[in-house]
Design an enzyme around this catalytic site. Structure first.
Site, PDB file in Angstrom:
ATOM      1  N   LYS A   1     -37.803 -27.452  17.499  1.00 19.26           N
ATOM      2  CA  LYS A   1     -37.589 -27.751  16.084  1.00 19.26           C
ATOM      3  C   LYS A   1     -37.318 -29.246  15.990  1.00 19.26           C
ATOM      4  CE  LYS A   1     -34.140 -27.391  12.505  1.00 19.26           C
ATOM      5  NZ  LYS A   1     -33.067 -26.684  11.836  1.00 19.26           N
TER       6      LYS A   1
ATOM      7  N   ASN B   1     -27.715 -20.873   9.576  1.00 17.89           N
ATOM      8  CA  ASN B   1     -26.612 -20.957  10.526  1.00 17.89           C
ATOM      9  C   ASN B   1     -25.265 -20.780   9.815  1.00 17.89           C
ATOM     10  OD1 ASN B   1     -25.862 -23.247  13.264  1.00 17.89           O
ATOM     11  ND2 ASN B   1     -24.598 -21.678  12.404  1.00 17.89           N
TER      12      ASN B   1
END
Ligand SMILES: CC(=O)[C@@H](O)[C@H](O)COP(=O)(O)O
Length: 255
Positions: free
Chosen positions: A96, A205
């Site tokens: 990422k 997250n």
């Protein structure tokens, strides 16, 4: 099925690994979420120091694909260096790409993101760039060969949910690679909304790791992502300005 490059996943929920109260809660939350992809900041992990505590040791790594991210990078060069380091450690060939351009908003630097993505693609990485909700940038990244694009819903850790559904929809409409809404998700409703808009997946997250009960929230996010996807596939009704009776009057026995 979510397909990213050569990889296929049943779950459309990707989970970050930061800010959990402890390893045990984190392990349970990860399990409840049903995720198959875990992202972590390479710079915050002691990947070369076996004696340091590491959340990865808590998990059955056969069940998860690791998605190293370049969090902490502010230039393309830094992101590339971090990505190479993670590949050298043998963790995964996916990365990422996260290049932050503004300390206050943590919004990505589009120019450096594009540059880093191009270099890493040329080196054979499976590249998933974190971007703003810019439709032109998303198109350029996919034209470069990126394997997914990851526009943010709102700033990282802000929990503000989707600030610009229209721009996200534009990105999804023109996408030829998976679109994963990444960052800013605050609640299961935000995750479901992302999927209803047509996202291929959601990466989050803080909404789980900082919830009052991360394990319950992880399960709620799983259900939300699944429900949102199902709703998208089922096709929602069009919105109307005026009422339309749910039970039509025609054919009624009594007048
Ligand atoms: C873990 C990670 O990759 C974050 O940078 C990501 O963007 C998630 O953001 P939230 O914490 O807002 O869900």
């Amino acid at each position: 099925m979510l397909k990213i490059g050569p990889y296929e996943f049943n779950s459309r929920l990707l989970l970050g690994t930061g800010k959990y109260p402890d390893f045990d809660i984190q392990r349970k939350a990860v399990e409840e979420s049903g995720t198959e992809v875990l992202t972590f900041a390479v710079r915050r992990m002691n990947i070369f120091e076996a004696n340091q505590p590491n959340f990865l040791e808590q998990l059955d790594l056969k069940k998860y694909k690791l998605l190293p991210n370049t969090a902490g990078a502010k230039t393309a060069d830094e992101a590339v260096r971090i990505a190479r380091l993670s590949k050298a450690s043998g963790l995964c060939d996916m990365v990422k790409v996260e290049v932050i351009g503004c300390d206050k908003t943590l919004l990505p630097d589009p120019v450096e993101t594009l540059k880093a993505s191009e270099i890493l693609l040329n080196e054979g990485f499976i590249v998933l760039p974190y971007t703003s909700d810019d439709v032109v940038l998303a198109r350029k990244l996919q034209e470069l060969g990126c394997h997914a694009v990851m526009p943010c819903a709102s700033p990282i850790g802000s929990g503000q949910g989707i600030l610009n559904p229209l721009y996200l929809k534009f990105i999804m409409e023109q996408a030829t690679v998976p679109v994963i809404v990444d960052a800013g998700i605050g609640s299961p409703a935000d995750a479901a909304f992302s999927m209803e808009l047509g996202a291929d997946g959601v990466l989050l997250n803080t909404a789980v790791s900082s919830a009052k009960d991360p394990v319950k929230m992880a399960k709620a996010m799983k259900l939300a992502v699944d429900a949102g996807r199902l709703g998208f596939e089922a096709g929602r009704i069009a919105k109307k300005d005026y009422a339309a009776a749910s039970s039509p009057a025609e054919g009624m026995i009594f007048s």
